[in-house]
Design an enzyme around this catalytic site. Structure first.
Site, PDB file in Angstrom:
ATOM      1  N   ASN A   9       0.860  -1.184   0.000  1.00  0.00           N
ATOM      2  CA  ASN A   9       0.000   0.000   0.000  1.00  0.00           C
ATOM      3  C   ASN A   9       0.895   1.232   0.000  1.00  0.00           C
ATOM      4  OD1 ASN A   9      -1.839   2.036   0.506  1.00  0.00           O
ATOM      5  ND2 ASN A   9      -2.243   1.429   2.634  1.00  0.00           N
ATOM      6  N   LYS A  11      -0.026   4.238  -0.200  1.00  0.00           N
ATOM      7  CA  LYS A  11      -0.709   5.407   0.393  1.00  0.00           C
ATOM      8  C   LYS A  11      -0.517   6.633  -0.509  1.00  0.00           C
ATOM      9  CE  LYS A  11       0.301   3.439   4.884  1.00  0.00           C
ATOM     10  NZ  LYS A  11       0.154   3.594   6.308  1.00  0.00           N
ATOM     11  N   HIS A  93      -9.472   0.969   5.041  1.00  0.00           N
ATOM     12  CA  HIS A  93      -8.192   1.178   5.743  1.00  0.00           C
ATOM     13  C   HIS A  93      -8.444   2.156   6.895  1.00  0.00           C
ATOM     14  CE1 HIS A  93      -4.078   2.421   6.553  1.00  0.00           C
ATOM     15  NE2 HIS A  93      -3.663   1.382   5.853  1.00  0.00           N
ATOM     16  N   GLU A  95      -6.844   4.555   7.967  1.00  0.00           N
ATOM     17  CA  GLU A  95      -6.606   5.974   7.656  1.00  0.00           C
ATOM     18  C   GLU A  95      -7.818   6.578   6.955  1.00  0.00           C
ATOM     19  OE1 GLU A  95      -2.851   5.452   5.648  1.00  0.00           O
ATOM     20  OE2 GLU A  95      -1.889   4.956   7.553  1.00  0.00           O
ATOM     21  N   GLU A 163      -5.300  -5.126  10.655  1.00  0.00           N
ATOM     22  CA  GLU A 163      -4.325  -4.057  10.819  1.00  0.00           C
ATOM     23  C   GLU A 163      -4.610  -3.297  12.119  1.00  0.00           C
ATOM     24  OE1 GLU A 163      -2.396  -2.956   6.845  1.00  0.00           O
ATOM     25  OE2 GLU A 163      -4.056  -1.601   7.196  1.00  0.00           O
ATOM     26  N   GLY A 169       2.506   2.109  10.652  1.00  0.00           N
ATOM     27  CA  GLY A 169       3.486   3.183  10.493  1.00  0.00           C
ATOM     28  C   GLY A 169       4.221   3.573  11.766  1.00  0.00           C
ATOM     29  N   SER A 208       3.443  -2.328  10.285  1.00  0.00           N
ATOM     30  CA  SER A 208       4.896  -2.350  10.508  1.00  0.00           C
ATOM     31  C   SER A 208       5.555  -3.682  10.146  1.00  0.00           C
ATOM     32  CB  SER A 208       5.214  -1.953  11.961  1.00  0.00           C
ATOM     33  OG  SER A 208       4.815  -0.618  12.208  1.00  0.00           O
TER      34      SER A 208
HETATM   35  C1  PEP Z   1      -0.679   0.045   5.878  1.00  0.00           C
HETATM   36  O1  PEP Z   1      -0.640   1.157   5.392  1.00  0.00           O
HETATM   37  O2  PEP Z   1      -1.632  -0.675   5.616  1.00  0.00           O
HETATM   38  C2  PEP Z   1       0.415  -0.395   6.736  1.00  0.00           C
HETATM   39  C3  PEP Z   1       0.326  -1.570   7.275  1.00  0.00           C
HETATM   40  O3  PEP Z   1       1.467   0.471   6.896  1.00  0.00           O
HETATM   41  P1  PEP Z   1       2.903   0.128   7.550  1.00  0.00           P
HETATM   42  O4  PEP Z   1       3.362  -1.177   6.956  1.00  0.00           O
HETATM   43  O5  PEP Z   1       3.785   1.263   7.149  1.00  0.00           O
HETATM   44  O6  PEP Z   1       2.705   0.014   9.027  1.00  0.00           O
END
Ligand code: PEP
Length: 249
Positions: A9, A11, A93, A95, A163, A169, A208
């Site tokens: 992803n 983003k 997601h 976000e 998630e 992040g 992460s």
């Molecule tokens: C994500 O954006 O879905 C995500 C898991 O980000 P990160 O791997 O940077 O934590």
């Protein structure tokens, strides 16, 4: 047997100059035994799709509107994303749930449209840190799962991504036991509702994931891949995660 899935992803990251990462990624994909997907910003979908022709790389999107067309300035429909070359779309997601007030009902409406247009929906669920601390993780995730997934969900076209909001992040991850607990719960819920189809749906862990922790996470039962943010931006890092997934179990 279902293919494992490594999904990146990007983003709101990625300009023309970053397409070199896709060229590099494609160059190293031939030995991969799992599905590999990159979801760039919508501005790059078409170009990445063209670059990926003849390779095993799949291209997806990060969101779609619940309707197929109309007066929705700035939005993109599932039909438009498919037309640009996307085969998958990330929905719900955290976000988007936080920044755009997306509810489970909205996520579900988007999933219905995505499935109707032939896209595979990657539906995200996950608890906040406060919810985990309060001991409500499974209740929160159970509700999100139940209310975000349409009744028409099938294994070939629905993927669930667990998630934890506090792990995205941040460089922090749940313990392996915590990931295993949630994934076992998700599998049980999906199988209860969708029987064999639920048993076949892929469950991704996201939050992460890095080359350094991927192998241990992929060794867990009911982890069929990962949704990767930051570590998908560089081909070298993402390729190591893909290799860890290909080698798992
Ligand atoms: C994500 O954006 O879905 C995500 C898991 O980000 P990160 O791997 O940077 O934590």
């Amino acid at each position: 047997m279902k293919a494992k899935l490594a999904a990146g992803n990007w983003k709101m990251n990625g300009l023309s100059g970053d397409l070199i990462e896709i060229e590099t990624l494609i160059g190293g994909l031939s030995a991969s035994e799992c599905d590999v997907l990159i979801c760039p910003p919508a501005t790059l979908i078409h170009r990445m799709h063209d670059m990926a022709i003849g390779s095993d790389l799949l291209i997806g999107a990060q969101d779609c509107h619940p309707e197929l067309k109309g007066a929705h300035t700035g939005d993109l429909s599932a039909a438009m994303l498919a037309d640009a070359g996307a085969t998958h779309v990330i929905l719900g997601h955290s976000e988007r749930r936080a920044d755009h007030g997306e509810t489970d009902a909205i996520v579900r409406a988007k999933a219905v449209t995505a499935l109707e247009r032939g896209l595979t929906a990657i539906v995200c669920v996950g608890e906040t840190e406060a919810e985990r601390d309060a001991g409500t993780t499974l209740a929160v995730i159970g509700t999100q799962l139940c209310d975000s997934l349409p009744g028409s969900s099938v294994a070939a076209h629905v993927v669930i991504a667990y998630e934890p909001v506090w792990a995205i992040g941040t460089g922090r991850t749940p313990t392996l036991e915590q990931i295993a607990e949630v994934h076992a719960f998700l599998r049980e819920q999906l199988t209860d509702r969708f029987a064999d189809e639920g048993n076949g749906m892929r469950l991704l862990y996201g939050g992460s994931v890095k080359p350094e922790n991927a192998q241990a996470i992929f060794a867990l039962a009911n982890v069929d891949g990962a949704l990767v943010g930051g570590a998908s931006l560089k081909a070298a890092d993402f390729a190591r995660i893909v290799t860890a997934l290909s080698d798992a179990k």
